[in-house]
Design a protein around this motif. Structure first.
Motif, PDB file in Angstrom:
ATOM      1  N   ARG A  34       8.468 -11.274  -7.030  1.00  0.00           N
ATOM      2  CA  ARG A  34       8.043  -9.925  -7.414  1.00  0.00           C
ATOM      3  C   ARG A  34       7.077  -9.351  -6.373  1.00  0.00           C
ATOM      4  NH1 ARG A  34       7.392  -7.819 -13.434  1.00  0.00           N
ATOM      5  NH2 ARG A  34       9.556  -8.508 -13.207  1.00  0.00           N
ATOM      6  N   PHE A  35       6.218 -10.160  -5.799  1.00  0.00           N
ATOM      7  CA  PHE A  35       5.284  -9.679  -4.785  1.00  0.00           C
ATOM      8  C   PHE A  35       6.017  -9.249  -3.517  1.00  0.00           C
ATOM      9  CE2 PHE A  35       2.465 -10.382  -1.135  1.00  0.00           C
ATOM     10  CZ  PHE A  35       1.310  -9.710  -1.527  1.00  0.00           C
ATOM     11  N   TYR A  36       7.043 -10.005  -3.124  1.00  0.00           N
ATOM     12  CA  TYR A  36       7.720  -9.737  -1.850  1.00  0.00           C
ATOM     13  C   TYR A  36       8.959  -8.858  -1.987  1.00  0.00           C
ATOM     14  CZ  TYR A  36       4.684 -13.204   0.346  1.00  0.00           C
ATOM     15  OH  TYR A  36       3.600 -13.881   0.832  1.00  0.00           O
ATOM     16  N   ASP A  37       9.305  -8.492  -3.205  1.00  0.00           N
ATOM     17  CA  ASP A  37      10.477  -7.630  -3.421  1.00  0.00           C
ATOM     18  C   ASP A  37      10.088  -6.193  -3.103  1.00  0.00           C
ATOM     19  OD1 ASP A  37      12.816  -6.440  -4.192  1.00  0.00           O
ATOM     20  OD2 ASP A  37      12.459  -6.657  -6.345  1.00  0.00           O
ATOM     21  N   ARG A  38      10.471  -5.701  -1.907  1.00  0.00           N
ATOM     22  CA  ARG A  38      10.034  -4.393  -1.438  1.00  0.00           C
ATOM     23  C   ARG A  38      11.143  -3.369  -1.593  1.00  0.00           C
ATOM     24  NH1 ARG A  38       5.206  -5.980   1.309  1.00  0.00           N
ATOM     25  NH2 ARG A  38       4.676  -7.811   0.062  1.00  0.00           N
ATOM     26  N   TRP A  92      -1.353   0.358  -3.193  1.00  0.00           N
ATOM     27  CA  TRP A  92      -0.979  -0.823  -2.420  1.00  0.00           C
ATOM     28  C   TRP A  92      -1.843  -0.972  -1.170  1.00  0.00           C
ATOM     29  CZ3 TRP A  92       0.912  -5.250  -3.167  1.00  0.00           C
ATOM     30  CH2 TRP A  92       1.432  -6.032  -2.127  1.00  0.00           C
ATOM     31  N   ASP A 140      -4.571 -11.540  -5.376  1.00  0.00           N
ATOM     32  CA  ASP A 140      -3.461 -10.870  -6.061  1.00  0.00           C
ATOM     33  C   ASP A 140      -3.216 -11.485  -7.430  1.00  0.00           C
ATOM     34  OD1 ASP A 140      -2.500  -9.131  -3.801  1.00  0.00           O
ATOM     35  OD2 ASP A 140      -2.308 -11.094  -2.860  1.00  0.00           O
ATOM     36  N   ARG A 179       8.559 -16.189   1.584  1.00  0.00           N
ATOM     37  CA  ARG A 179       7.707 -15.844   0.439  1.00  0.00           C
ATOM     38  C   ARG A 179       6.554 -16.855   0.322  1.00  0.00           C
ATOM     39  NH1 ARG A 179      12.786 -15.457  -2.113  1.00  0.00           N
ATOM     40  NH2 ARG A 179      12.316 -17.323  -3.356  1.00  0.00           N
ATOM     41  N   PRO A 222       6.208  -3.039  -2.984  1.00  0.00           N
ATOM     42  CA  PRO A 222       6.656  -3.853  -4.128  1.00  0.00           C
ATOM     43  C   PRO A 222       6.447  -3.071  -5.433  1.00  0.00           C
ATOM     44  CG  PRO A 222       4.493  -4.585  -3.435  1.00  0.00           C
ATOM     45  CD  PRO A 222       4.885  -3.478  -2.503  1.00  0.00           C
ATOM     46  N   GLU A 223       7.386  -2.245  -5.768  1.00  0.00           N
ATOM     47  CA  GLU A 223       7.181  -1.267  -6.838  1.00  0.00           C
ATOM     48  C   GLU A 223       6.902  -1.924  -8.186  1.00  0.00           C
ATOM     49  OE1 GLU A 223      10.739   0.960  -6.520  1.00  0.00           O
ATOM     50  OE2 GLU A 223      10.161   1.979  -4.655  1.00  0.00           O
ATOM     51  N   ARG A 224       7.629  -2.985  -8.512  1.00  0.00           N
ATOM     52  CA  ARG A 224       7.393  -3.629  -9.815  1.00  0.00           C
ATOM     53  C   ARG A 224       6.007  -4.298  -9.841  1.00  0.00           C
ATOM     54  NH1 ARG A 224      11.873  -7.540 -11.680  1.00  0.00           N
ATOM     55  NH2 ARG A 224      11.651  -8.340  -9.555  1.00  0.00           N
ATOM     56  N   TRP A 225       5.601  -4.866  -8.715  1.00  0.00           N
ATOM     57  CA  TRP A 225       4.256  -5.467  -8.650  1.00  0.00           C
ATOM     58  C   TRP A 225       3.183  -4.393  -8.835  1.00  0.00           C
ATOM     59  CZ3 TRP A 225       3.001 -10.661  -7.953  1.00  0.00           C
ATOM     60  CH2 TRP A 225       1.638 -10.939  -7.774  1.00  0.00           C
TER      61      TRP A 225
END
Length: 867
Positions: free
Chosen positions: A667-671, A455, A588, A532, A677-680
């Motif tokens: 998904r980008f901003y889900d920390r 990251w 991204d 977002r 952002p683990e899923r990203w």
């Protein structure tokens, strides 16, 4: 004051620095990090202003600095190491040589023709994807050791440099390129005079061209240049601009590329001892005239036209990059006729025979048009599209050349494009992979990189693109007439912590540059979202003659000029390789929203993926075959044939906004707990490790070698002059006799069949009576074609079952054939029988475009209902 004459003063390198000259003249530096870093150390300040061009750098560095370097032991050690590495790269065995050592039957050499080559920004001889693909093909061929000779034209003005007017209208500029200031060498004869090729033109005129050579690793790139003193002013301008001028100008360019290109290859092989090519690869139809020159060469050995055609076809590969007929070069037949025959090029080769090669036979074809792609297909035994979907589109588009065959059987295969990783992957990504065990052939090392490290690298690359954008945007606004005092806002353009979307490509209408603007209020909401937000970097050139494309550019520019959003969306003029190498790693998400299926392949998303950028794209080109939710997102499309254009764009733009708002940005901003952002990050990891190996140019070139070049070389070797005559005579005999070939009668015996149905797993026994006229069973193959049928009895998902002769002729001179037909699927089922020409030297049974089918319905036995 303005100089009346321009010339180049070359530096004199001290003896210890002489290897720098060889390093600068081999374009391997454009993808070899250690060589680039060595030149960076020569003079870092000049290196920045020389646009990554070692030739220009060495021409600008001071004699004092060179003398200093000649005494710098550390620099000389680095120079020795890099020079030794280049020698090993050029001389050592590679993949191709290993295949030969294992007994593979491969061509001694391949000639690869293309109208443009994108090797490096320092050699601006490209306009877009076709040229970049050609450049990557050369680099990967060099890396693999493929003995390729590349052929193109040297455009003295390149394509064009793009800037913007104050109101956002595209402006074109054509700087003059001096070959002496480029990484090129003029090919000369043994007596020192420049080698040249000469083409005959109508009215007793001639077109002369010199041959320049660029060395792309192990691959020589020959470039023909008509700007020579022997030419009249009109002929000097033939190679002035890429894709410029009117029809005759383009025809002369393509004659020089194809006909002159073959002559340049012969000259190069004569002077260097390089093996003569056994295979000729035509990258799109622009170089199709190379087949005519090879026919002329063979005619000089005593072969007649038809026999020469067979010999040429055997060793030719044709790649189409065009998904629509409008994208193909087409010339007026009279214009072509005027430039060939006894008063022009190829005297002794009948003009009517030449014209016949370019005749359009598809529905709606124009009889007065000479089609370059059609000629390319007729003179190539092997042809391909550049993605699986594009192969299917090409078979439909050119099906008229093979009448009587379903599009699925048209002999055009596909090799999906790839991109050259060392050129397009950011050095930071390469170093990260190497640090975790990655090698050029191993991409799964991304799985071992910690989330935080991955990251942080992505953020650093995003920060680099923010800096790049601000510098380019400032320069663009200055050209547009803005004063420095009114450009302070540029310092806040883009944010290294905001989701960054890239969109950069040529600007034909089908790529839909402005689809994102369909609902401007909704786009503003996405750009300015309080938690977002997104930011978009856009770049692209419209063709100089395409006012529609220029209007799209202006529309996008005017939106991005709006003070409310100009810190979140930018248009960067003068898109090219240097800019692209910064954009791909720093974005991204890579956006692609063409009209499906008009994107033949679309390799920009591949380059982005190699840098960990996720794709957001219509399922077109390469994304159609390799999309997975792990790698990105597919934009839904409205593909209905009756769909109104505006309605379709509204629907697809709405789907794009929805994807960004509901899935991409969250998904980008889900920390997570550590602010990551683990899923990203997991999608980035899967993109690097799983998608990366698929999109490589090494994979693409090895497929060309194994599936197209090797079979073409084998076919070429089998076709000595005597065999070529025999094959041409056999084809002529079959074509003449084919009107009398017919399927007279078909009957089927179906055990356990009742009432027009049969059981799964049973077998039909077909008995067929065939009329062959003067032909023999050895001249044909008889097949049953079976599969599920639709309401109109059209067969889909077809299987082919060979039928064998069952004795000799009957009393009426008909031949009897029979064979089993296995019933291995349920539902409505049907079959037909057909006769095709057969010969050991045919690449496919569809090659002649001849097929005989039953004249009447088969009645009982067709349309069986399977249980």
């Amino acid at each position: 004051m303005k100089a009346i004459r321009r010339f180049t003063v070359r530096p004199v390198l001290p003896d210890p620095l002489q290897p720098l000259s060889d390093l600068a003249r081999n374009l391997r530096w454009s993808w070899h990090t250690e060589t680039c870093e060595l030149f960076q150390a020569v003079d870092p300040e000049i290196r920045r202003t020389a646009e990554c061009d070692p030739v220009r750098l060495l021409g600008a560095v001071s004699a004092g600095r060179l003398a200093e370097l000649a005494l710098d032991e550390q620099f000389l050690r680095r120079l020795a190491e890099v020079s030794a590495d280049l020698r090993d790269y050029l001389d050592g065995p590679r993949w191709y040589q290993e295949q030969l050592a294992q007994g593979a039957e491969l061509p001694a050499a391949v000639a690869y023709f293309s109208p443009e080559f994108g090797v490096t920004a320092a050699l601006p001889q490209y306009s877009g994807g076709l040229g970049i693909l050609a450049g990557d093909h050369l680099k990967a061929s060099s890396d693999l050791g493929v003995p390729l000779i590349a052929v193109g034209l040297l455009y003295r003005h390149g394509y064009f440099r793009q800037s913007l007017s104050r109101d956002g209208w595209q402006q074109e500029h054509y700087p003059v390129l001096d070959p002496n200031e480029l990484p090129l060498t003029l090919i000369r004869e043994a007596d020192g005079t420049p080698s040249r090729v000469v083409l005959a033109l109508p009215g007793g005129r001639s077109l002369h061209a010199h041959i320049w050579q660029a060395q792309v690793g192990r691959v020589p790139l020959l470039m023909l240049d008509s700007d020579v003193e022997e030419n009249a002013p009109g002929e000097r301008e033939v190679t002035d601009r890429l894709y410029g001028g009117g029809s005759e100008h383009r025809l002369l360019q393509e004659m020089l590329l194809g006909i002159g290109g073959v002559r340049a290859v012969r000259t190069y092989c004569r002077l260097t001892g390089h093996p003569a090519p056994e295979v000729f690869h035509t990258n799109e139809g622009h170089a199709g005239f190379l087949g005519l020159e090879r026919i002329r060469e063979l005619s000089g050995t005593g072969l007649d036209f038809d026999s020469a055609v067979e010999s040429v076809r055997a060793g030719t590969v044709f790649t189409t990059h065009t998904p629509v007929p409008a994208g193909i070069d087409r010339f007026d037949r009279e214009l072509v006729a005027r430039h060939f025959g006894d008063d022009g090029e190829l005297p002794g080769v009948g003009v009517e025979r030449i014209l016949q090669l370019g005749v359009e036979t598809h529905p709606g074809g124009e009889p007065e048009v000479f089609n370059m792609a059609v000629m390319g297909l007729r003179l190539a035994q092997r042809a391909n599209g550049v993605s699986t979907l594009h192969g299917s589109v090409s078979r439909e588009m050119f099906a008229g050349l093979w009448p009587g065959f379903d599009a699925a059987e048209v002999p055009i295969t596909s090799v999906t494009n790839g991109v050259h990783a060392p050129t397009w992957v950011a050095p930071e990504i390469l170093r990260l992979r190497k640090g975790y065990g990655g090698t050029p052939g191993r991409w799964d090392s991304a799985a071992d990189v910690p989330d935080r490290e991955l990251w942080d690298l992505r953020r650093a690359l995003r920060g680099q693109v923010v800096t790049e954008v601000r510098e380019r945007l400032y320069a663009s606004w200055r050209i547009r007439g803005a004063e420095a005092a009114e450009l302070g806002w540029i310092d806040s353009v883009l944010d290294p912590d905001v989701l960054t979307i890239g969109f950069a490509r040529r600007v034909p209408s089908y790529k839909r540059l402005t689809l994102m603007l369909r609902d401007r209020d909704r786009l503003r909401e996405l750009l300015l979202h309080p938690t977002r937000p997104i930011q978009i970097v856009v770049a692209g050139k419209a063709h100089p003659a395409d006012d529609g494309g220029k209007r799209l550019v202006r529309e996008l520019v005017r939106f991005s000029d709006d003070p409310r959003v100009r810190h979140r969306i930018v248009f960067l003029p003068d898109y090219g390789m240097a800019m692209a190498r910064k954009l791909y790693p720093g974005c991204d998400v890579w956006l692609n929203n063409p009209l499906r299926p008009l994107e033949a392949c679309g390799t920009s998303g591949m380059k982005a993926a190699l840098n960990g950028c996720l794709n957001l794209s219509v399922l077109d080109g390469w994304w159609d075959e390799w999309f997975e939710p792990d790698f990105g997102w597919a934009i839904p499309t409205a593909d209905g044939l009756a769909m109104d254009e505006d309605r379709r764009d509204d629907l697809e733009a709405g789907a794009l906004y929805e994807l960004i708002e509901d899935r991409v940005a969250p998904r980008f901003y889900d920390r997570g707990g550590e602010g990551l952002p683990e899923r990203w990050i997991e999608m980035v990891r899967r993109t690097l490790g799983t998608l990366g190996p698929k999109v490589l140019a090494d994979r693409m070139v090895s497929e060309y070698v194994e599936r197209l070049y090797a079979p073409a070389a084998i076919a070429q070797r089998a076709l000595d002059p005597g065999t070529a005559r025999q094959l041409a005579d056999w084809k002529a005999r079959v074509r003449a006799a084919w009107p009398r070939v017919a399927v007279d009668h078909v009957e089927a015996v179906a055990p356990n069949a009742a009432g027009g149905s049969a059981e799964l797993g049973s077998t039909l026994v077909l008995r067929v009576r065939i009329a062959l006229g003067v032909l023999e069973p050895a001249d044909v193959e008889v097949q049953a074609v079976a599969g599920r049928v639709d309401a109109a009895d059209g067969i889909s998902d077809a299987q082919v079952f060979p039928l064998k002769p069952a004795g000799g002729q009957d009393l009426e001179g008909r031949w009897l054939y029979d064979g089993p037909l296995a019933l291995d699927r349920t539902g409505p089922y049907g079959y037909t029988v057909r006769v095709l020409p057969a010969h050991p030297l045919l690449a496919t049974s569809a090659e002649l475009g001849l097929v005989a089918l039953p004249m009447e319905s088969m009645g009982d036995g067709a349309g069986l209902l399977m249980r």
